[in-house]
Design an enzyme around this catalytic site. Sequence first.
Site, PDB file in Angstrom:
ATOM      1  N   ASP A  14       3.980  -6.526 -11.232  1.00 36.21           N
ATOM      2  CA  ASP A  14       3.810  -5.684 -12.422  1.00 36.21           C
ATOM      3  C   ASP A  14       5.184  -5.412 -13.036  1.00 36.21           C
ATOM      4  O   ASP A  14       6.192  -6.018 -12.651  1.00 36.21           O
ATOM      5  CB  ASP A  14       3.010  -4.403 -12.088  1.00 36.21           C
ATOM      6  N   CYS A  71       5.037  -5.095  -6.529  1.00 32.28           N
ATOM      7  CA  CYS A  71       4.917  -4.005  -7.508  1.00 32.28           C
ATOM      8  C   CYS A  71       5.932  -2.944  -7.087  1.00 32.28           C
ATOM      9  O   CYS A  71       6.930  -3.283  -6.433  1.00 32.28           O
ATOM     10  CB  CYS A  71       3.480  -3.486  -7.620  1.00 32.28           C
ATOM     11  N   THR A  73       5.635  -0.398  -4.949  1.00 35.29           N
ATOM     12  CA  THR A  73       5.584  -0.221  -3.491  1.00 35.29           C
ATOM     13  C   THR A  73       5.043  -1.445  -2.755  1.00 35.29           C
ATOM     14  O   THR A  73       5.163  -1.520  -1.531  1.00 35.29           O
ATOM     15  CB  THR A  73       4.641   0.942  -3.141  1.00 35.29           C
ATOM     16  N   HIS A 104      -0.359 -13.172  13.621  1.00 34.19           N
ATOM     17  CA  HIS A 104      -1.563 -12.486  14.125  1.00 34.19           C
ATOM     18  C   HIS A 104      -2.683 -12.403  13.100  1.00 34.19           C
ATOM     19  O   HIS A 104      -3.853 -12.506  13.453  1.00 34.19           O
ATOM     20  CB  HIS A 104      -1.220 -11.059  14.577  1.00 34.19           C
ATOM     21  N   HIS A 139      -6.473 -14.243  18.050  1.00 29.70           N
ATOM     22  CA  HIS A 139      -6.246 -13.787  16.671  1.00 29.70           C
ATOM     23  C   HIS A 139      -7.238 -14.444  15.701  1.00 29.70           C
ATOM     24  O   HIS A 139      -7.633 -13.858  14.708  1.00 29.70           O
ATOM     25  CB  HIS A 139      -4.807 -14.071  16.248  1.00 29.70           C
TER      26      HIS A 139
HETATM   27  C1  RB5 Z   1       3.812   1.499 -11.273  1.00 34.39           C
HETATM   28  O1  RB5 Z   1       4.472   2.632 -11.733  1.00 34.39           O
HETATM   29  C2  RB5 Z   1       3.478   1.663  -9.795  1.00 34.39           C
HETATM   30  O2  RB5 Z   1       2.449   2.579  -9.635  1.00 34.39           O
HETATM   31  C3  RB5 Z   1       3.128   0.327  -9.186  1.00 34.39           C
HETATM   32  O3  RB5 Z   1       4.183  -0.556  -9.363  1.00 34.39           O
HETATM   33  C4  RB5 Z   1       2.842   0.308  -7.692  1.00 34.39           C
HETATM   34  O4  RB5 Z   1       3.852   0.928  -6.975  1.00 34.39           O
HETATM   35  C5  RB5 Z   1       1.495   0.727  -7.275  1.00 34.39           C
HETATM   36  O5  RB5 Z   1       1.123   0.643  -6.097  1.00 34.39           O
END
Ligand code: RB5
Length: 152
Positions: A14, A71, A73, A104, A139
Amino acid sequence: MQEEMKMKIAIGNDHAAVEMKNEIKAYVESLGHEVINYGTDSNESCDYPVYGEKVGKAVAAGEADCGILICGTGVGISIAANKVKGVRAAVCSDTTTAHLVKEHNNANIIAFGARIVGLETAKDIVKTYLEAEFLGGRHERRVAMIHDIEQR
Ligand code: RB5
């Protein structure tokens, strides 16, 4: 050491991860693999499920051997990809997890956060994952059990 295998790798992200995606794409290509970029290539705010689904479908359909999702996180985009049947997307923030998710869980997509890991760690995660191999055995049964859930 097994012979290097050239893979086709789907990549998606993203707006939080455009720069990291570009760096990782170049890095994966430098390792000799082909990268299919599903975007986004824009810094405009967008919705990560769109890209998680695109990469998930490409991997599930066999258009790519595996996928990389980034993204903020790594979590949202991996949750979205995991809704596609046949996808096993795993968030990795360290290299130990990166090889274990292949050994695994036979993860066919790895995900990480551009706001969580630095570029050098991200490259190490990717290289470690790409070089790891599924161990099979017990596994295999557990991975099959995960896919049984999709049929219920
Ligand atoms: C975008 O701001 C953020 O929410 C997205 O990149 C991600 O971290 C969502 O899990």
